[in-house]
Design a protein around this motif. Sequence first.
Motif, PDB file in Angstrom:
ATOM      1  N   GLY A 152      11.840 -13.585 -12.132  1.00 51.84           N
ATOM      2  CA  GLY A 152      12.876 -14.137 -13.002  1.00 51.84           C
ATOM      3  C   GLY A 152      12.464 -14.239 -14.446  1.00 51.84           C
ATOM      4  N   ALA A 188      18.089 -11.522 -16.308  1.00 53.52           N
ATOM      5  CA  ALA A 188      17.113 -11.883 -17.343  1.00 53.52           C
ATOM      6  C   ALA A 188      16.960 -10.764 -18.359  1.00 53.52           C
ATOM      7  N   PRO A 195      18.399 -11.851 -10.280  1.00 54.49           N
ATOM      8  CA  PRO A 195      17.751 -12.681 -11.307  1.00 54.49           C
ATOM      9  C   PRO A 195      17.055 -11.842 -12.383  1.00 54.49           C
ATOM     10  N   ALA A 227      16.778 -19.978 -12.478  1.00 50.62           N
ATOM     11  CA  ALA A 227      16.136 -19.810 -11.182  1.00 50.62           C
ATOM     12  C   ALA A 227      17.218 -19.832 -10.107  1.00 50.62           C
ATOM     13  N   SER A 228      17.136 -18.916  -9.154  1.00 53.41           N
ATOM     14  CA  SER A 228      18.096 -18.869  -8.050  1.00 53.41           C
ATOM     15  C   SER A 228      17.481 -19.537  -6.822  1.00 53.41           C
ATOM     16  N   PRO A 258      11.861 -20.034 -15.116  1.00 58.04           N
ATOM     17  CA  PRO A 258      11.803 -18.699 -15.714  1.00 58.04           C
ATOM     18  C   PRO A 258      11.832 -18.766 -17.236  1.00 58.04           C
ATOM     19  N   THR A 296      14.593 -17.326  -5.729  1.00 61.29           N
ATOM     20  CA  THR A 296      13.353 -17.402  -6.510  1.00 61.29           C
ATOM     21  C   THR A 296      12.660 -18.741  -6.304  1.00 61.29           C
TER      22      THR A 296
END
Length: 324
Positions: free
Chosen positions: A97, A297, A293, A175-176, A196, A179
């Motif tokens: 990420g 990014a 992600p 952040a997911s 991230p 992640t």
Amino acid sequence: MIVTAYENGEDSGDAPGELQLWVEREGLDRRLDFPGGVRALRANADRSVLAMTTGMGLANAAASTMALAMDPRFDFKRAYWLVAGVAGIDPQVGAVGDAVWVDYALNDMARSLDPREAPAGWPYGVYAFRADGPDKLPAQPMQYGPFARYAQVYPLDPGLTGWAFALTRDTELDASDDTRALARRWRELPATQERPRVRRGASVSSNRYWHGIADTRWARDWTRLHTDGRARFAVSDMEDAAIAAAFARLGRTGQVDPRRLLVLRAASNYTRPPPGMDAFESAQRPHAGRGLPAYEAAYRVGSRVLRELQANWDRYADAMPEAQ
């Protein structure tokens, strides 16, 4: 000029790869034939922004870059080129990420032995040409720059790269769930536990999608050796050094300004397995969040540079920005 390596399906409207968010969010709704490449170019209405998909790997990346820069339809003498793709990240440096502005691009032209056949005590089977073992350079000093016999190291312009990092370092990256779940496997490495963020570091390009503890150690050593300690390995990829090599040669022909190359890599995976998982299992696992992600990014950070250049083109057309 936006440069990506691959797209998963169509340019828009389906599961995204490296190109799709740029097409959909930047109005790149014009499709231009590109016989010298692997996929049609995308452009906005006035062709002030183009996007290319090079194809994966060193050969595709170099050939597509050369073909586009020599295409008589375009004048790239004042253009900025932004490589915006995904990469593996060293968990000592950052987390999935993250987005990394590349300061040095290196390739992996080397000698290699199967590690099972290497001399006892070698940490890996890769070693430099004319060296007598791993983690060392030849006794006779050699050059490794863009035009050397063993061309390994491509420094990106420090002023431009520093400017891009300063401009974007506060970009909010998400952040997911995937992640965050992945980060729980890496608690012993502090960089993987941070939210991230935007970072700087070196990339190592290879036609091999390598993965593992030993290979990550090699990439760290390779970067340190060939930059005399000036750079730190951060991300692995399959295109950066080839694009930088093409750019260096195109600079000699006057097709491009060789300083106007930016490389941004967003981390889609780690370069080694987490504790408790073997390398093959780790290498086979899908990217966190199906890569979303990282794609997000790369777009969020890269688009800030694009918009700054567009908004202030009168300033940046003839004078490159530099970090203050």
